[in-house]
Scaffold this motif. Structure first.
Motif, mmCIF file in Angstrom:
data_model
loop_
_atom_site.group_PDB
_atom_site.id
_atom_site.type_symbol
_atom_site.label_atom_id
_atom_site.label_comp_id
_atom_site.label_asym_id
_atom_site.label_seq_id
_atom_site.Cartn_x
_atom_site.Cartn_y
_atom_site.Cartn_z
ATOM 1 N N PRO A 123 0.850 -1.246 -0.058
ATOM 2 C CA PRO A 123 0.094 -0.091 0.008
ATOM 3 C C PRO A 123 0.936 1.193 0.124
ATOM 4 O O PRO A 123 0.365 2.273 -0.511
ATOM 5 N N GLU A 124 2.102 1.201 0.527
ATOM 6 C CA GLU A 124 2.791 2.550 0.396
ATOM 7 C C GLU A 124 3.423 2.801 -0.933
ATOM 8 O O GLU A 124 4.155 3.789 -0.962
ATOM 9 N N ARG A 125 3.145 1.887 -2.036
ATOM 10 C CA ARG A 125 3.952 2.252 -3.173
ATOM 11 C C ARG A 125 2.965 2.073 -4.262
ATOM 12 O O ARG A 125 1.711 1.911 -4.088
ATOM 13 N N PRO A 126 3.130 2.797 -5.510
ATOM 14 C CA PRO A 126 2.138 2.596 -6.535
ATOM 15 C C PRO A 126 1.708 0.967 -6.931
ATOM 16 O O PRO A 126 2.534 0.281 -6.598
ATOM 17 N N ALA A 127 0.581 0.602 -7.398
ATOM 18 C CA ALA A 127 0.183 -0.643 -7.601
ATOM 19 C C ALA A 127 1.076 -1.278 -8.426
ATOM 20 O O ALA A 127 1.424 -2.651 -8.376
ATOM 21 N N TYR A 128 1.664 -0.447 -9.438
ATOM 22 C CA TYR A 128 2.740 -1.279 -10.346
ATOM 23 C C TYR A 128 3.655 -0.238 -10.776
ATOM 24 O O TYR A 128 3.609 1.107 -10.354
ATOM 25 N N LEU A 129 4.766 -0.936 -11.155
ATOM 26 C CA LEU A 129 6.026 0.137 -11.548
ATOM 27 C C LEU A 129 5.670 1.019 -12.572
ATOM 28 O O LEU A 129 5.125 0.684 -13.714
ATOM 29 N N PRO A 130 5.862 2.285 -12.266
ATOM 30 C CA PRO A 130 5.374 3.356 -13.171
ATOM 31 C C PRO A 130 6.106 2.970 -14.777
ATOM 32 O O PRO A 130 7.062 2.958 -14.699
ATOM 33 N N VAL A 131 5.255 3.288 -15.676
ATOM 34 C CA VAL A 131 5.619 2.923 -17.191
ATOM 35 C C VAL A 131 6.891 3.833 -17.510
ATOM 36 O O VAL A 131 7.726 3.464 -18.185
ATOM 37 N N GLY A 132 6.917 4.979 -16.836
ATOM 38 C CA GLY A 132 7.918 5.914 -17.318
ATOM 39 C C GLY A 132 9.343 5.639 -16.566
ATOM 40 O O GLY A 132 10.389 5.611 -17.331
ATOM 41 N N LEU A 133 9.163 4.845 -15.517
ATOM 42 C CA LEU A 133 10.473 4.432 -14.983
ATOM 43 C C LEU A 133 10.879 2.963 -15.515
ATOM 44 O O LEU A 133 12.015 2.846 -16.158
ATOM 45 N N ILE A 134 9.974 2.382 -16.137
ATOM 46 C CA ILE A 134 10.235 1.095 -17.135
ATOM 47 C C ILE A 134 10.950 1.705 -18.208
ATOM 48 O O ILE A 134 12.147 1.237 -18.786
ATOM 49 N N GLU A 135 10.753 2.790 -19.081
ATOM 50 C CA GLU A 135 11.202 3.151 -20.004
ATOM 51 C C GLU A 135 12.667 4.040 -19.791
ATOM 52 O O GLU A 135 13.755 3.676 -20.313
ATOM 53 N N ALA A 136 12.679 4.518 -18.567
ATOM 54 C CA ALA A 136 13.898 5.197 -18.045
ATOM 55 C C ALA A 136 15.050 3.992 -17.930
ATOM 56 O O ALA A 136 16.175 4.245 -18.078
ATOM 57 N N LEU A 137 14.469 2.854 -17.313
ATOM 58 C CA LEU A 137 15.444 1.741 -16.985
ATOM 59 C C LEU A 137 15.905 1.222 -18.252
ATOM 60 O O LEU A 137 17.392 0.992 -18.428
ATOM 61 N N THR A 138 15.172 1.207 -19.433
ATOM 62 C CA THR A 138 15.775 0.543 -20.485
ATOM 63 C C THR A 138 16.919 1.623 -21.248
ATOM 64 O O THR A 138 17.712 1.174 -21.739
ATOM 65 N N HIS A 139 16.446 3.017 -21.181
ATOM 66 C CA HIS A 139 17.468 3.814 -21.825
ATOM 67 C C HIS A 139 18.779 3.797 -20.811
ATOM 68 O O HIS A 139 19.706 4.441 -21.415
ATOM 69 N N GLY A 140 18.544 3.678 -19.470
ATOM 70 C CA GLY A 140 19.746 3.882 -18.663
ATOM 71 C C GLY A 140 20.575 2.685 -18.817
ATOM 72 O O GLY A 140 21.546 2.736 -17.690
ATOM 73 N N ALA A 141 20.362 1.761 -19.237
ATOM 74 C CA ALA A 141 21.343 0.509 -19.067
ATOM 75 C C ALA A 141 22.496 0.851 -19.782
ATOM 76 O O ALA A 141 22.648 1.389 -20.581
#
Length: 211
Positions: free
Chosen positions: A192-210
Motif C-alpha cells: 500500500p505504500e507504493r504505486p500498484a505497479y512499476l510506473p511505465v515512465g520508470l520502465i522506459e528510463a530503466l531501458t534507456h539507462g542500461a
C-alpha cells in the motif's frame, strides 16, 4: 474454498529492486541488472536493445493482475487493466510467468490455452482479460520441479527476450528476489505504500539507462 492453481504462492523473502531514480521516487530499490551473459555478442545485443528502449515486462497472474473472489469469480485487480493499456500504448511487450499444473499440457502453448479457459470461464466484468497483449509470452512449468520460485521459468523467459531489458512484477517477495538474482528489474506489487505497479515512465528510463 477451491482456489485457481495460478494464484500466488509463498509470501516470504525480500523484494529486490535497484536504480537511484526509482529509489528516490518510491523509497525502494529497483534492480537494473540485465540477464548475465559472458558472450560479447549477447552483451552487444543487450546494449543495443536497451539503447532503443526495448523491454519485456513479465507478470505473475493471480493477485498481481487478477483476483479470484469468494464465489470463484475472477476479475482485474484495481488499476491492472489501465496499466496494461498504458504498456500497450507505449509499445512495451508483456508476458506472464505463472504456476499452473504441468499436467495441463505438453507445451507452453497447450498449458496457456488451458489457463485461458479456466480464467475465461470464471471471468467477471464487461472487458475480458487482455490475452492478446501477451502473445506467446505465457510461460508455465513443464514439470512440477519448475514451479516458481524455482528459477526455471524466469531463465526460459530470458532466452526469448531478444536482448531486451527484462522486468518482473509480482506480489510475492520470494519470487521477485529470484527474478532479481537472474538479472530482472523487479517490483513487488500489492504494497500500500507504493504505486500498484512499476510506473511505465520508470520502465522506459530503466531501458534507456542500461549499460
Amino acid at each position: 474454498m477451491n482456489r485457481p492453481p495460478f494464484r500466488g504462492f509463498a509470501r516470504t523473502g525480500l523484494a529486490l529492486l535497484g536504480a537511484a531514480m526509482v529509489s528516490a521516487t518510491l523509497g525502494t530499490t529497483v534492480s537494473t541488472a540485465v540477464p548475465s551473459d559472458t558472450s560479447s555478442t549477447a552483451s552487444g545485443v543487450t546494449r543495443a536493445a536497451a539503447a532503443r528502449g526495448c523491454a519485456v515486462v513479465y507478470f505473475d497472474l493471480g493477485e498481481t493482475l487478477v483476483h479470484t473472489d469468494a464465489n470463484s469469480r475472477t476479475g482485474y485487480l484495481p488499476g491492472a487493466a489501465a496499466y496494461l493499456r498504458e504498456l500497450r500504448a507505449r509499445h512495451i511487450k508483456v508476458g506472464l510467468i505463472t504456476n499452473v499444473p504441468s499436467s495441463w499440457g505438453a507445451t507452453d502453448t497447450e498449458r496457456a490455452a488451458a489457463l485461458k479457459n479456466v480464467v475465461d470461464e470464471e471471468w467477471k466484468g464487461s472487458a475480458p482479460f487482455a490475452w492478446e497483449d501477451f502473445g506467446d509470452r505465457i510461460l508455465t512449468p513443464r514439470t512440477e520441479a519448475e514451479r516458481k520460485p524455482a528459477p526455471a521459468l524466469w531463465a526460459r523467459a530470458a532466452t526469448q527476450a531478444g536482448g531486451c531489458r527484462l522486468v518482473y512484477e509480482g506480489e510475492t517477495a520470494a519470487e521477485t528476489a529470484v527474478a532479481a538474482s537472474l538479472g530482472y528489474a523487479t517490483y513487488q506489487t500489492g504494497r500500500p505504500e507504493r504505486p500498484a505497479y512499476l510506473p511505465v515512465g520508470l520502465i522506459e528510463a530503466l531501458t534507456h539507462g542500461a549499460h
